[in-house]
Design a protein around this motif. Structure first.
Motif, PDB file in Angstrom:
ATOM      1  N   ILE A  13       0.832  -1.205   0.000  1.00 27.34           N
ATOM      2  CA  ILE A  13       0.000   0.000   0.000  1.00 27.34           C
ATOM      3  C   ILE A  13       0.867   1.257   0.000  1.00 27.34           C
ATOM      4  CG2 ILE A  13      -0.315   0.022   2.526  1.00 27.34           C
ATOM      5  CD1 ILE A  13      -2.894   1.215  -0.067  1.00 27.34           C
ATOM      6  N   HIS A  14       1.962   1.249   0.737  1.00 29.08           N
ATOM      7  CA  HIS A  14       2.839   2.419   0.792  1.00 29.08           C
ATOM      8  C   HIS A  14       3.604   2.604  -0.516  1.00 29.08           C
ATOM      9  CE1 HIS A  14       1.826   3.177   4.917  1.00 29.08           C
ATOM     10  NE2 HIS A  14       2.174   1.952   5.259  1.00 29.08           N
ATOM     11  N   VAL A  15       4.016   1.507  -1.124  1.00 25.76           N
ATOM     12  CA  VAL A  15       4.688   1.605  -2.423  1.00 25.76           C
ATOM     13  C   VAL A  15       3.724   2.177  -3.464  1.00 25.76           C
ATOM     14  CG1 VAL A  15       5.684   0.261  -4.329  1.00 25.76           C
ATOM     15  CG2 VAL A  15       6.395  -0.179  -1.973  1.00 25.76           C
ATOM     16  N   LEU A  16       2.498   1.671  -3.485  1.00 20.61           N
ATOM     17  CA  LEU A  16       1.517   2.168  -4.448  1.00 20.61           C
ATOM     18  C   LEU A  16       1.266   3.656  -4.261  1.00 20.61           C
ATOM     19  CD1 LEU A  16      -1.088  -0.749  -4.377  1.00 20.61           C
ATOM     20  CD2 LEU A  16       0.467  -0.173  -6.258  1.00 20.61           C
ATOM     21  N   GLY A  27      -5.660   5.675  -5.229  1.00 21.48           N
ATOM     22  CA  GLY A  27      -7.007   5.112  -5.104  1.00 21.48           C
ATOM     23  C   GLY A  27      -7.132   4.200  -3.902  1.00 21.48           C
ATOM     24  N   PRO A  28      -6.269   3.201  -3.755  1.00 18.48           N
ATOM     25  CA  PRO A  28      -6.334   2.367  -2.548  1.00 18.48           C
ATOM     26  C   PRO A  28      -6.009   3.228  -1.330  1.00 18.48           C
ATOM     27  CG  PRO A  28      -4.955   1.341  -4.228  1.00 18.48           C
ATOM     28  CD  PRO A  28      -5.234   2.740  -4.689  1.00 18.48           C
ATOM     29  N   SER A  70      -5.924  -5.220   7.881  1.00 16.10           N
ATOM     30  CA  SER A  70      -6.691  -6.017   6.918  1.00 16.10           C
ATOM     31  C   SER A  70      -8.164  -6.146   7.259  1.00 16.10           C
ATOM     32  CB  SER A  70      -6.078  -7.406   6.687  1.00 16.10           C
ATOM     33  OG  SER A  70      -6.431  -8.305   7.706  1.00 16.10           O
ATOM     34  N   HIS A  71      -8.651  -5.382   8.226  1.00 12.56           N
ATOM     35  CA  HIS A  71     -10.057  -5.499   8.605  1.00 12.56           C
ATOM     36  C   HIS A  71     -10.999  -4.660   7.737  1.00 12.56           C
ATOM     37  CE1 HIS A  71      -8.258  -7.177  12.259  1.00 12.56           C
ATOM     38  NE2 HIS A  71      -9.366  -7.888  12.281  1.00 12.56           N
ATOM     39  N   CYS A  72     -10.555  -3.492   7.269  1.00 11.86           N
ATOM     40  CA  CYS A  72     -11.508  -2.576   6.621  1.00 11.86           C
ATOM     41  C   CYS A  72     -11.635  -2.764   5.112  1.00 11.86           C
ATOM     42  CB  CYS A  72     -11.162  -1.133   6.953  1.00 11.86           C
ATOM     43  SG  CYS A  72      -9.725  -0.454   6.091  1.00 11.86           S
ATOM     44  N   GLY A  73     -10.577  -3.159   4.441  1.00  5.51           N
ATOM     45  CA  GLY A  73     -10.647  -3.368   2.999  1.00  5.51           C
ATOM     46  C   GLY A  73     -10.459  -2.130   2.157  1.00  5.51           C
ATOM     47  N   ALA A  74     -10.185  -0.980   2.759  1.00  7.24           N
ATOM     48  CA  ALA A  74     -10.007   0.253   1.988  1.00  7.24           C
ATOM     49  C   ALA A  74      -8.805   0.165   1.045  1.00  7.24           C
ATOM     50  CB  ALA A  74      -9.853   1.448   2.928  1.00  7.24           C
ATOM     51  N   CYS A  75      -7.876  -0.709   1.355  1.00  9.15           N
ATOM     52  CA  CYS A  75      -6.652  -0.846   0.564  1.00  9.15           C
ATOM     53  C   CYS A  75      -6.727  -1.990  -0.452  1.00  9.15           C
ATOM     54  CB  CYS A  75      -5.475  -1.085   1.502  1.00  9.15           C
ATOM     55  SG  CYS A  75      -5.580  -2.675   2.358  1.00  9.15           S
ATOM     56  N   THR A  76      -7.913  -2.543  -0.672  1.00 10.41           N
ATOM     57  CA  THR A  76      -8.053  -3.709  -1.548  1.00 10.41           C
ATOM     58  C   THR A  76      -7.590  -3.413  -2.970  1.00 10.41           C
ATOM     59  OG1 THR A  76      -9.902  -4.544  -0.239  1.00 10.41           O
ATOM     60  CG2 THR A  76      -9.686  -5.402  -2.480  1.00 10.41           C
ATOM     61  N   VAL A  77      -6.753  -4.301  -3.484  1.00  8.32           N
ATOM     62  CA  VAL A  77      -6.313  -4.272  -4.878  1.00  8.32           C
ATOM     63  C   VAL A  77      -6.452  -5.690  -5.423  1.00  8.32           C
ATOM     64  CG1 VAL A  77      -4.702  -2.353  -4.504  1.00  8.32           C
ATOM     65  CG2 VAL A  77      -3.861  -4.698  -4.367  1.00  8.32           C
ATOM     66  N   ASP A  78      -6.387  -5.816  -6.712  1.00  4.54           N
ATOM     67  CA  ASP A  78      -6.418  -7.129  -7.355  1.00  4.54           C
ATOM     68  C   ASP A  78      -4.972  -7.515  -7.658  1.00  4.54           C
ATOM     69  OD1 ASP A  78      -8.646  -8.950  -8.542  1.00  4.54           O
ATOM     70  OD2 ASP A  78      -7.053  -8.942 -10.051  1.00  4.54           O
ATOM     71  N   LYS A 128      -6.636 -12.147  -7.710  1.00  2.00           N
ATOM     72  CA  LYS A 128      -7.263 -12.315  -6.391  1.00  2.00           C
ATOM     73  C   LYS A 128      -7.309 -10.959  -5.695  1.00  2.00           C
ATOM     74  CE  LYS A 128      -5.661 -17.048  -5.547  1.00  2.00           C
ATOM     75  NZ  LYS A 128      -6.733 -17.734  -6.070  1.00  2.00           N
ATOM     76  N   SER A 129      -8.368 -10.753  -4.928  1.00  2.00           N
ATOM     77  CA  SER A 129      -8.441  -9.549  -4.104  1.00  2.00           C
ATOM     78  C   SER A 129      -7.511  -9.709  -2.916  1.00  2.00           C
ATOM     79  CB  SER A 129      -9.865  -9.338  -3.583  1.00  2.00           C
ATOM     80  OG  SER A 129     -10.740  -9.024  -4.635  1.00  2.00           O
ATOM     81  N   VAL A 130      -6.673  -8.689  -2.679  1.00  3.34           N
ATOM     82  CA  VAL A 130      -5.788  -8.705  -1.522  1.00  3.34           C
ATOM     83  C   VAL A 130      -5.866  -7.365  -0.814  1.00  3.34           C
ATOM     84  CG1 VAL A 130      -4.179 -10.396  -2.506  1.00  3.34           C
ATOM     85  CG2 VAL A 130      -3.710  -7.962  -2.754  1.00  3.34           C
ATOM     86  N   LYS A 131      -5.602  -7.401   0.458  1.00  2.00           N
ATOM     87  CA  LYS A 131      -5.527  -6.175   1.251  1.00  2.00           C
ATOM     88  C   LYS A 131      -4.063  -5.748   1.221  1.00  2.00           C
ATOM     89  CE  LYS A 131      -9.805  -7.098   2.967  1.00  2.00           C
ATOM     90  NZ  LYS A 131     -10.247  -7.651   4.219  1.00  2.00           N
ATOM     91  N   SER A 132      -3.783  -4.696   0.496  1.00  2.00           N
ATOM     92  CA  SER A 132      -2.397  -4.312   0.250  1.00  2.00           C
ATOM     93  C   SER A 132      -1.675  -3.776   1.481  1.00  2.00           C
ATOM     94  CB  SER A 132      -2.324  -3.294  -0.895  1.00  2.00           C
ATOM     95  OG  SER A 132      -3.054  -2.124  -0.596  1.00  2.00           O
ATOM     96  N   CYS A 133      -2.401  -3.584   2.590  1.00  2.00           N
ATOM     97  CA  CYS A 133      -1.747  -3.166   3.841  1.00  2.00           C
ATOM     98  C   CYS A 133      -1.104  -4.345   4.560  1.00  2.00           C
ATOM     99  CB  CYS A 133      -2.732  -2.450   4.761  1.00  2.00           C
ATOM    100  SG  CYS A 133      -3.933  -3.540   5.572  1.00  2.00           S
TER     101      CYS A 133
END
Length: 163
Positions: free
Chosen positions: A26-29, A37-38, A45-53, A57-62
């Motif tokens: 998430i920090h690199v992005l 956007g993320p 990993s609880h909120c999903g605001a950082c979700t990327v594909d 697969k959907s992953v929580k980038s944090c």
């Protein structure tokens, strides 16, 4: 341990950079590639605001180290839709009032996009289950579910028309 060379393909653009082994995706992005956007929400990993594909697969980038994503294909909210235009999911979120404050929206739409890749014709229950890992504090989810179902219907109609 020193920096590591990683190669990422983000929204169809190849990126090569040096990262710290402990640096989160998430920090690199956001900070290194300017892809904002993320969002950074809970960082657990609880909120999903950082979700990327990532690689389909959907992953929580944090909770993914950038080094773990070496060689990965990543899609963020910025990678959906045509340049200068909205993806049908983005348009349906707008039309069906599936967003209020907008903080969860990029992760929610990115997750919904993957859900529709996996299940092009979901039921309401399947949509609710599919987005369960993404939290929204504003909407109560009703309009988010309506938006995802409307997007699925439009995408399916377009597929049928193309056949």
């Amino acid at each position: 341990m020193g920096k590591m060379q990683v190669t990422l393909t983000v929204n169809s653009k190849r990126e090569e950079l040096l990262v710290e082994p402990r640096e989160l995706l998430i920090h690199v992005l956001r900070e290194r590639l300017g892809i904002t956007g993320p969002h950074i929400g809970c960082e657990t990993s609880h909120c999903g605001a950082c979700t990327v594909d990532m690689n389909g697969k959907s992953v929580k980038s944090c909770t993914v180290f950038a080094a773990q994503a070496d060689g990965a294909e990543l899609i963020t909210i910025e990678g959906l839709g045509a340049p200068g235009g909205l993806h049908v999911l983005q348009r349906m979120f707008k039309e069906h009032h599936g967003l209020q404050c907008g903080f969860c929206t990029p992760g929610m739409i990115t997750r919904a996009w993957r859900l529709l890749q996996e299940n092009p014709d979901p039921t309401e229950e399947e949509v609710r289950f599919g987005i369960a890992g993404n939290l929204c504090r504003c909407t109560g989810y009703q309009n988010i579910v309506k938006a995802v179902l409307a997007a699925a219907a439009e995408l399916n109609a377009a597929r049928e028309a193309a056949q």
